[in-house]
Scaffold this motif. Structure first.
Motif, PDB file in Angstrom:
ATOM      1  N   ARG A  85      -7.654  -0.641  -9.680  1.00  0.00           N
ATOM      2  CA  ARG A  85      -6.771  -1.259 -10.653  1.00  0.00           C
ATOM      3  C   ARG A  85      -6.925  -2.778 -10.576  1.00  0.00           C
ATOM      4  O   ARG A  85      -7.575  -3.306  -9.670  1.00  0.00           O
ATOM      5  CB  ARG A  85      -5.313  -0.862 -10.394  1.00  0.00           C
ATOM      6  CG  ARG A  85      -5.038   0.617 -10.594  1.00  0.00           C
ATOM      7  CD  ARG A  85      -5.237   1.033 -12.043  1.00  0.00           C
ATOM      8  NE  ARG A  85      -4.806   2.394 -12.307  1.00  0.00           N
ATOM      9  CZ  ARG A  85      -5.589   3.469 -12.230  1.00  0.00           C
ATOM     10  NH1 ARG A  85      -6.858   3.321 -11.879  1.00  0.00           N
ATOM     11  NH2 ARG A  85      -5.111   4.665 -12.508  1.00  0.00           N
ATOM     12  N   THR A  86      -6.303  -3.474 -11.527  1.00  0.00           N
ATOM     13  CA  THR A  86      -6.423  -4.930 -11.591  1.00  0.00           C
ATOM     14  C   THR A  86      -5.200  -5.572 -10.957  1.00  0.00           C
ATOM     15  O   THR A  86      -4.082  -5.395 -11.455  1.00  0.00           O
ATOM     16  CB  THR A  86      -6.552  -5.395 -13.048  1.00  0.00           C
ATOM     17  OG1 THR A  86      -7.667  -4.740 -13.649  1.00  0.00           O
ATOM     18  CG2 THR A  86      -6.758  -6.903 -13.108  1.00  0.00           C
ATOM     19  N   PRO A  87      -5.381  -6.321  -9.869  1.00  0.00           N
ATOM     20  CA  PRO A  87      -4.223  -6.990  -9.248  1.00  0.00           C
ATOM     21  C   PRO A  87      -3.976  -8.369  -9.843  1.00  0.00           C
ATOM     22  O   PRO A  87      -4.850  -9.244  -9.806  1.00  0.00           O
ATOM     23  CB  PRO A  87      -4.643  -7.091  -7.770  1.00  0.00           C
ATOM     24  CG  PRO A  87      -6.131  -7.219  -7.824  1.00  0.00           C
ATOM     25  CD  PRO A  87      -6.597  -6.489  -9.057  1.00  0.00           C
ATOM     26  N   TYR A 127      -2.529  -2.588 -14.543  1.00  0.00           N
ATOM     27  CA  TYR A 127      -2.274  -3.873 -13.905  1.00  0.00           C
ATOM     28  C   TYR A 127      -1.131  -3.738 -12.892  1.00  0.00           C
ATOM     29  O   TYR A 127      -0.077  -3.173 -13.193  1.00  0.00           O
ATOM     30  CB  TYR A 127      -1.904  -4.931 -14.944  1.00  0.00           C
ATOM     31  CG  TYR A 127      -3.022  -5.232 -15.919  1.00  0.00           C
ATOM     32  CD1 TYR A 127      -4.045  -6.114 -15.588  1.00  0.00           C
ATOM     33  CD2 TYR A 127      -3.048  -4.630 -17.174  1.00  0.00           C
ATOM     34  CE1 TYR A 127      -5.067  -6.388 -16.479  1.00  0.00           C
ATOM     35  CE2 TYR A 127      -4.065  -4.894 -18.074  1.00  0.00           C
ATOM     36  CZ  TYR A 127      -5.080  -5.770 -17.725  1.00  0.00           C
ATOM     37  OH  TYR A 127      -6.095  -6.040 -18.592  1.00  0.00           O
ATOM     38  N   ILE A 128      -1.372  -4.271 -11.697  1.00  0.00           N
ATOM     39  CA  ILE A 128      -0.353  -4.349 -10.648  1.00  0.00           C
ATOM     40  C   ILE A 128       0.005  -5.820 -10.494  1.00  0.00           C
ATOM     41  O   ILE A 128      -0.830  -6.635 -10.092  1.00  0.00           O
ATOM     42  CB  ILE A 128      -0.869  -3.779  -9.308  1.00  0.00           C
ATOM     43  CG1 ILE A 128      -1.492  -2.399  -9.520  1.00  0.00           C
ATOM     44  CG2 ILE A 128       0.261  -3.738  -8.290  1.00  0.00           C
ATOM     45  CD1 ILE A 128      -0.533  -1.352 -10.040  1.00  0.00           C
ATOM     46  N   ILE A 129       1.257  -6.168 -10.811  1.00  0.00           N
ATOM     47  CA  ILE A 129       1.660  -7.573 -10.869  1.00  0.00           C
ATOM     48  C   ILE A 129       2.737  -7.841  -9.826  1.00  0.00           C
ATOM     49  O   ILE A 129       3.735  -7.116  -9.752  1.00  0.00           O
ATOM     50  CB  ILE A 129       2.185  -7.927 -12.275  1.00  0.00           C
ATOM     51  CG1 ILE A 129       1.135  -7.548 -13.327  1.00  0.00           C
ATOM     52  CG2 ILE A 129       2.530  -9.402 -12.369  1.00  0.00           C
ATOM     53  CD1 ILE A 129       1.611  -7.659 -14.743  1.00  0.00           C
ATOM     54  N   VAL A 156      -5.645  -2.339  -3.984  1.00  0.00           N
ATOM     55  CA  VAL A 156      -5.562  -2.273  -5.446  1.00  0.00           C
ATOM     56  C   VAL A 156      -6.944  -2.179  -6.072  1.00  0.00           C
ATOM     57  O   VAL A 156      -7.182  -1.345  -6.961  1.00  0.00           O
ATOM     58  CB  VAL A 156      -4.798  -3.497  -6.001  1.00  0.00           C
ATOM     59  CG1 VAL A 156      -4.768  -3.462  -7.512  1.00  0.00           C
ATOM     60  CG2 VAL A 156      -3.382  -3.528  -5.442  1.00  0.00           C
ATOM     61  N   LEU A 157      -7.879  -3.010  -5.608  1.00  0.00           N
ATOM     62  CA  LEU A 157      -9.196  -3.078  -6.230  1.00  0.00           C
ATOM     63  C   LEU A 157     -10.097  -1.912  -5.852  1.00  0.00           C
ATOM     64  O   LEU A 157     -10.757  -1.317  -6.718  1.00  0.00           O
ATOM     65  CB  LEU A 157      -9.879  -4.395  -5.851  1.00  0.00           C
ATOM     66  CG  LEU A 157      -9.335  -5.665  -6.519  1.00  0.00           C
ATOM     67  CD1 LEU A 157      -9.904  -6.902  -5.844  1.00  0.00           C
ATOM     68  CD2 LEU A 157      -9.676  -5.670  -8.003  1.00  0.00           C
ATOM     69  N   PRO A 197       0.805  -1.224   0.000  1.00  0.00           N
ATOM     70  CA  PRO A 197       0.000   0.000   0.000  1.00  0.00           C
ATOM     71  C   PRO A 197       0.837   1.273   0.000  1.00  0.00           C
ATOM     72  O   PRO A 197       0.558   2.215  -0.760  1.00  0.00           O
ATOM     73  CB  PRO A 197      -0.832  -0.128   1.291  1.00  0.00           C
ATOM     74  CG  PRO A 197      -0.891  -1.594   1.563  1.00  0.00           C
ATOM     75  CD  PRO A 197       0.426  -2.128   1.108  1.00  0.00           C
ATOM     76  N   ASP A 198       1.874   1.309   0.826  1.00  0.00           N
ATOM     77  CA  ASP A 198       2.723   2.491   0.874  1.00  0.00           C
ATOM     78  C   ASP A 198       3.503   2.659  -0.433  1.00  0.00           C
ATOM     79  O   ASP A 198       3.684   3.787  -0.919  1.00  0.00           O
ATOM     80  CB  ASP A 198       3.687   2.386   2.049  1.00  0.00           C
ATOM     81  CG  ASP A 198       4.592   3.602   2.175  1.00  0.00           C
ATOM     82  OD1 ASP A 198       4.132   4.640   2.683  1.00  0.00           O
ATOM     83  OD2 ASP A 198       5.763   3.518   1.741  1.00  0.00           O
ATOM     84  N   PHE A 199       3.956   1.562  -1.023  1.00  0.00           N
ATOM     85  CA  PHE A 199       4.738   1.648  -2.256  1.00  0.00           C
ATOM     86  C   PHE A 199       3.877   2.136  -3.418  1.00  0.00           C
ATOM     87  O   PHE A 199       4.337   2.928  -4.262  1.00  0.00           O
ATOM     88  CB  PHE A 199       5.355   0.291  -2.570  1.00  0.00           C
ATOM     89  CG  PHE A 199       6.315   0.316  -3.721  1.00  0.00           C
ATOM     90  CD1 PHE A 199       7.423   1.146  -3.700  1.00  0.00           C
ATOM     91  CD2 PHE A 199       6.111  -0.483  -4.833  1.00  0.00           C
ATOM     92  CE1 PHE A 199       8.318   1.181  -4.763  1.00  0.00           C
ATOM     93  CE2 PHE A 199       6.999  -0.465  -5.897  1.00  0.00           C
ATOM     94  CZ  PHE A 199       8.104   0.374  -5.861  1.00  0.00           C
TER      95      PHE A 199
END
Length: 524
Positions: free
Chosen positions: A355-357, A333-335, A349-350, A317-319
């Motif tokens: 965004r799409t995790p 997309y966060i991968i 993320v959602l 979350p912080d990053f």
């Protein structure tokens, strides 16, 4: 016949730029730093004193040295005399190693290094080297510049602090019972504060001073000896209380430095002792280190941050907030790998960023195996009736909904659980295979609906062809960045201390591997 060789003759050209190849890395460094706005460097301007070296030049020199795996200030100074690219970037200037080290960790350099990544990302977008649709996130541990035997453990400090509280209360009660000092006003019966211990010390000092005056007035040797014998335990008690005060303040400072961590290093108080992968002796030795988090695309590092906690779960979350603050938006997309798979991260993320995790969870790979899917004793395989809200156990008994439970972990995250219980497990023939509980109570299920919903979403995303293929790129995108940093560049240990300075140094090292990859890409 050999070629002419004359050391006393002037050789042309004198311009060093002509000597170097057109695709030399120093030109890429020069263009990148020159593309940054001038106002970024105005903070270094000073009205008085000797004119300082231009921060553009210093940043170019340090970046160029890092691309050549030169991290020592003294070695960087030496390259200014024997490296053509360094002499060209310096334009004849020769800053000392002290100046180089000072610029490297200067607080005003921090925003400049961050802006350097912004400019580099803009360059990648212009050259169509990244498409900004996804970022790949991962972390690694890097050893800090600290002795491995300078550890301070939270459990030890808690144990010592508890023992100190008990000893201080015991000595206070003993002094009261022996009528050596009068009773003092205590705010907290559980422990004596520093001020209360200081008040006890003052009372003991007063008692010692009174007995000392009596000794000076007494001329009889036997009586003087008796008074000294009476004064001795009081002086020892005063010394002990003074030691309690020092230790109490030290433990208080230790807790403030440690915060939510379990340890810290005396050499670098921002570093935490972590279990490293390079454990050659296989004895589980811990080392003072930082947890480096990076976000990459097409193997280029776009953002980074260092954390004192050893696990990756609490950093996401912080990053993500750090990335959005730098670039004003997140990709679609966060991968990341299973180390980031948690309810709070999925929710961030959602729901927070929409965004799409593409992030797996710890049991994802295990749940995909045929053996797991065919195991009737796994609760995820129990048939569920959504209309009447109950599960069917392997013994064909109903596990019905009983009540709802709310549990909050130590980080403040509250989970809403639904508790289900089987009808009757007294004479169940498969009880030993179904549960390991030794009690005769009925089998209970603890279901987290939000977590199960997140798991279902991840399974659906990774089963799709497009998103599944995108997640498959994770290993070949983010992992090579760590390989270039540690193996190719040779950067495996920080040379500075403190989180802020460490953040600046790793920024320079990551930009160095970005520039090296860019040069290789341009050459091919």
């Amino acid at each position: 016949m050999p070629k002419n060789y004359n050391m006393k003759q002037v050789i042309l050209p004198l311009d060093l730029e002509i000597i170097m190849p057109e695709d030399d890395i120093c030109f890429a460094i020069h263009e990148l730093i020159e593309s940054m706005p001038e106002e970024k460097f105005t903070t270094f301007k000073q009205e008085t004193g000797r004119p300082s070296f231009h921060p553009r030049m210093m940043l170019k020199l340090i970046l160029c040295a890092y691309t050549q795996s030169t991290f020592s200030g003294r070695k960087i100074e030496n390259t200014l005399h024997d490296s053509i690219r360094m002499m060209w970037l310096a334009q004849g200037e020769t800053p000392s190693y002290r100046t180089i080290n000072r610029y490297r960790v200067h607080p005003l350099m921090a925003p400049i290094i961050q802006d350097c990544f912004v400019q580099f990302r803009n360059l990648l977008v212009q050259e169509n080297l990244i498409d900004e649709t996804a970022i790949f996130i991962d972390g690694t541990k890097l050893e800090t510049n600290a002795n491995k035997f300078t550890f301070v453990w939270k459990k030890s400090i808690e144990r010592f602090s508890t023992a100190l509280i008990e000893k201080s209360k015991a000595i206070y009660q003993e002094l009261l019972s022996n009528e050596i000092i009068p009773a003092i006003e205590i705010d907290n019966e559980a422990e004596l504060s520093t001020q209360e211990l200081m008040a006890i010390e003052d009372e003991l000092s007063l008692a010692v001073e009174t007995l000392t005056q009596e000794i000076n007035k007494e001329s009889n040797g036997q009586k003087r000896k008796a008074i000294r014998s009476q004064r001795k335990p009081i002086k020892l008690a005063r010394k002990q209380v003074a030691n309690f005060i020092l230790r109490k303040e030290k433990y208080k400072l230790d807790f403030e430095i440690m915060g939510a961590r379990n340890s810290y290093s005396k050499t670098d108080t921002d570093a935490t002792f972590m279990r490293m992968k390079d454990d050659y002796m296989r004895n589980g030795q811990l080392k003072a280190a930082y947890n480096l988090q990076i976000a990459t695309e097409n193997q280029y590092v776009l953002d980074y941050e260092v954390y004192p906690n050893p696990t990756d779960t609490r950093t996401l979350p912080d990053f993500l907030a750090h990335y959005q603050n730098k670039y004003q938006q997140l990709p679609d997309y966060i991968i990341a790998d299973a180390g980031y798979g948690g309810e709070e991260n999925y929710q961030t993320v959602l729901e927070t960023y929409q965004r799409t995790p593409l992030i797996t969870y710890n049991a994802y790979e295990k749940e995909q195996k045929r053996k797991f899917k065919k195991d009737p004793f796994k609760t995820t395989n129990w048939p569920y009736d959504s209309e009447q809200d109950y599960f069917i156990c392997p013994n064909h008994q109903k596990a019905t909904y009983r009540y709802e439970s709310h549990r909050t972990d130590k980080y403040g995250l509250t989970r809403d659980l639904k508790i289900y219980e089987c009808e009757d497990c007294q004479d169940c023939p498969v009880r030993k295979s179904c549960t390991r509980a030794k009690s005769d109570n009925n089998r209970q299920l603890q279901i987290n609906p939000k977590w199960e919903s997140f798991k279902l979403t991840i399974k659906e995303l990774l089963s799709e062809k497009e998103t599944g293929k995108l997640y498959g790129k994770r290993k070949i995108d983010v992992e090579p960045a760590f390989a270039r940093l540690k193996a190719n560049l040779g950067f495996s240990r920080f040379s500075v201390r403190g989180k802020d300075k460490v953040r600046q140094e790793i920024g320079l090292a990551l930009m160095a591997i970005n520039l090296r990859k860019l040069i290789v890409t341009c050459r091919t």
